[in-house]
Scaffold this active site. Structure first.
Site, PDB file in Angstrom:
ATOM      1  N   ASP A   1       0.852  -1.186   0.000  1.00 17.64           N
ATOM      2  CA  ASP A   1       0.000   0.000   0.000  1.00 17.64           C
ATOM      3  C   ASP A   1       0.889   1.238   0.000  1.00 17.64           C
ATOM      4  O   ASP A   1       1.685   1.425   0.929  1.00 17.64           O
ATOM      5  CB  ASP A   1      -0.886  -0.075   1.254  1.00 17.64           C
ATOM      6  CG  ASP A   1      -1.722   1.169   1.503  1.00 17.64           C
ATOM      7  OD1 ASP A   1      -1.708   2.085   0.659  1.00 17.64           O
ATOM      8  OD2 ASP A   1      -2.399   1.223   2.543  1.00 17.64           O
ATOM      9  N   SER A   2       0.788   2.072  -1.038  1.00 15.58           N
ATOM     10  CA  SER A   2       1.531   3.328  -1.131  1.00 15.58           C
ATOM     11  C   SER A   2       3.034   3.062  -1.113  1.00 15.58           C
ATOM     12  O   SER A   2       3.565   2.465  -2.045  1.00 15.58           O
ATOM     13  CB  SER A   2       1.090   4.270  -0.006  1.00 15.58           C
ATOM     14  OG  SER A   2       1.530   5.593  -0.256  1.00 15.58           O
ATOM     15  N   ALA A   3       3.759   3.458  -0.061  1.00 17.05           N
ATOM     16  CA  ALA A   3       5.186   3.134   0.014  1.00 17.05           C
ATOM     17  C   ALA A   3       5.388   1.629  -0.056  1.00 17.05           C
ATOM     18  O   ALA A   3       6.355   1.141  -0.648  1.00 17.05           O
ATOM     19  CB  ALA A   3       5.794   3.699   1.291  1.00 17.05           C
TER      20      ALA A   3
ATOM     21  N   GLY B   1       3.579  -0.337  -1.784  1.00 18.22           N
ATOM     22  CA  GLY B   1       3.443  -0.664  -3.204  1.00 18.22           C
ATOM     23  C   GLY B   1       4.741  -0.436  -3.954  1.00 18.22           C
ATOM     24  O   GLY B   1       5.066  -1.175  -4.887  1.00 18.22           O
TER      25      GLY B   1
ATOM     26  N   LEU C   1      -1.054  -1.252  -4.550  1.00 21.10           N
ATOM     27  CA  LEU C   1      -2.181  -0.407  -4.158  1.00 21.10           C
ATOM     28  C   LEU C   1      -1.704   1.036  -4.049  1.00 21.10           C
ATOM     29  O   LEU C   1      -0.994   1.396  -3.108  1.00 21.10           O
ATOM     30  CB  LEU C   1      -2.747  -0.890  -2.819  1.00 21.10           C
ATOM     31  CG  LEU C   1      -3.213  -2.356  -2.787  1.00 21.10           C
ATOM     32  CD1 LEU C   1      -3.461  -2.808  -1.362  1.00 21.10           C
ATOM     33  CD2 LEU C   1      -4.463  -2.540  -3.643  1.00 21.10           C
TER      34      LEU C   1
END
Length: 332
Positions: A171-173, A175, A204
């Site tokens: 998720d985010s970092a 990802g 994500l």
């Protein structure tokens, strides 16, 4: 095009009383003398919904850096289940496997996907700038390889872990970490030995950057959950000192980045909210990889902002996302 300004620097000032120079969501404060203060409290103070339907425990995977991961499995599990990594976000600067929003989402993943969920921590910036987080992502995956090859693996995994069906999500970092693992391990993940096989990656809203701003970055609203000011701050605090956001670990298509055209990759699912400032980079990433013949699926949730699936995990878009991830696992 607008130009991004994030360049990593160090700040020291001994001539006056230290003052705050950077703050991230109330849990990280950086001062003019270089000192750093972290709050033990999460920035997302929500109740943990632990009803006993999912079992969990913590395991140390890197004693040198005191890093742990949190394992989750459905309480009713008796059959071999796929293994699904969920690497938390936070701009490489904040976040933890122990934060309530992360734990609640892992409960949902374990039940909805009927999977063993592995949620690792990693070293955070600015105390530990990149590539530390990427290295820790590798270590968390190699821990699984060691378990698969051990004469006496963790009994918690015995009989229910299908090491041949591993999916790495971030998720985010997280990802970004998942992307760098996909590139580093390559198709087939041979480095993980004969027993562990990564089948796909789920990115994500991956946290990518670059010195030239995208339209969604430059025109995104200041009131966005992840606005440009915070994006720029995260990069300044996390990229190696003296580097820019064209660093290979930040920009997959930067001037010094590894060419991806000829690289064989496992299937990748890219998900982003339509109102996320990271949307354009995620879409460009997916389109370029697809244009080079990679097996990539891109899903955009119209009107959704950064982190919509953990902020409101029971919303209709979050439910739709869970079905898409489940289908991705079934097809790979």
């Amino acid at each position: 095009m607008a130009t991004a300004t994030a360049t990593a620097t160090t700040t020291t000032n001994t001539s006056q009383q230290p003052y705050e120079v950077d703050e991230c969501r109330g849990v990280l404060r950086v001062y003019s003398d270089g000192s750093i203060v972290r709050s033990p409290k999460p920035s997302f103070n929500v109740p943990v919904h632990d009803d006993g339907s999912v079992l969990w425990k913590d395991v140390t995977f890197d004693a040198t850096h005191n890093l742990q991961l949190r394992l989750y499995k459905p309480a009713s599990a008796t059959e071999p289940l796929p293994i699904f990594y969920y690497i938390h976000g936070g701009g490489f600067c904040i976040g933890s496997r122990t934060w309530p929003n992360c734990q609640n989402y892992c409960f949902r993943l374990a039940l909805a996907l009927r999977a063993i969920v592995v949620s690792p921590d990693y070293r955070l910036a600015p105390e530990n700038r990149l590539p530390a987080a990427i290295e820790d992502g590798y270590a968390a995956v190699k821990w699984l390889r060691d378990q698969a090859e051990a004469a006496e693996p963790d009994p918690w995994l015995a009989g229910v872990a299908d090491f041949s069906r591993v999916f790495i999500s971030g998720d985010s970092a997280g990802g970004n970490i998942a992307h760098n693992l996909a590139v580093g391990l390559g198709a087939g993940s041979a480095e993980l030995g004969p027993m562990v096989r990564v089948r796909g990656y789920v990115l994500l809203a991956p946290f990518f950057g670059g010195t030239v701003l995208t339209r969604s970055e430059s025109e995104g609203p200041k009131e966005a959950f992840l606005n440009w000011e915070l994006i720029d701050r995260f990069w300044r605090l996390s990229i190696p000192v003296g580097e820019t956001t064209d660093h290979p670990l930040v920009n997959p298509f930067g001037p010094g980045s590894r060419p991806l055209e000829s690289l064989d990759l496992d299937p990748i699912l890219v998900v982003v909210g339509g109102s996320d400032l990271l949307k354009d980079r995620a879409e460009d990433y997916a389109n370029k990889l697809k244009g080079w013949g990679k097996k990539v699926q891109y899903v955009e949730f119209e009107g959704q902002h950064h982190g919509f699936f953990t902020i409101d995990p029971s919303s209709q878009p979050s439910n739709d996302l869970m079905r898409i991830i489940k289908q991705f696992i079934a097809e790979n």
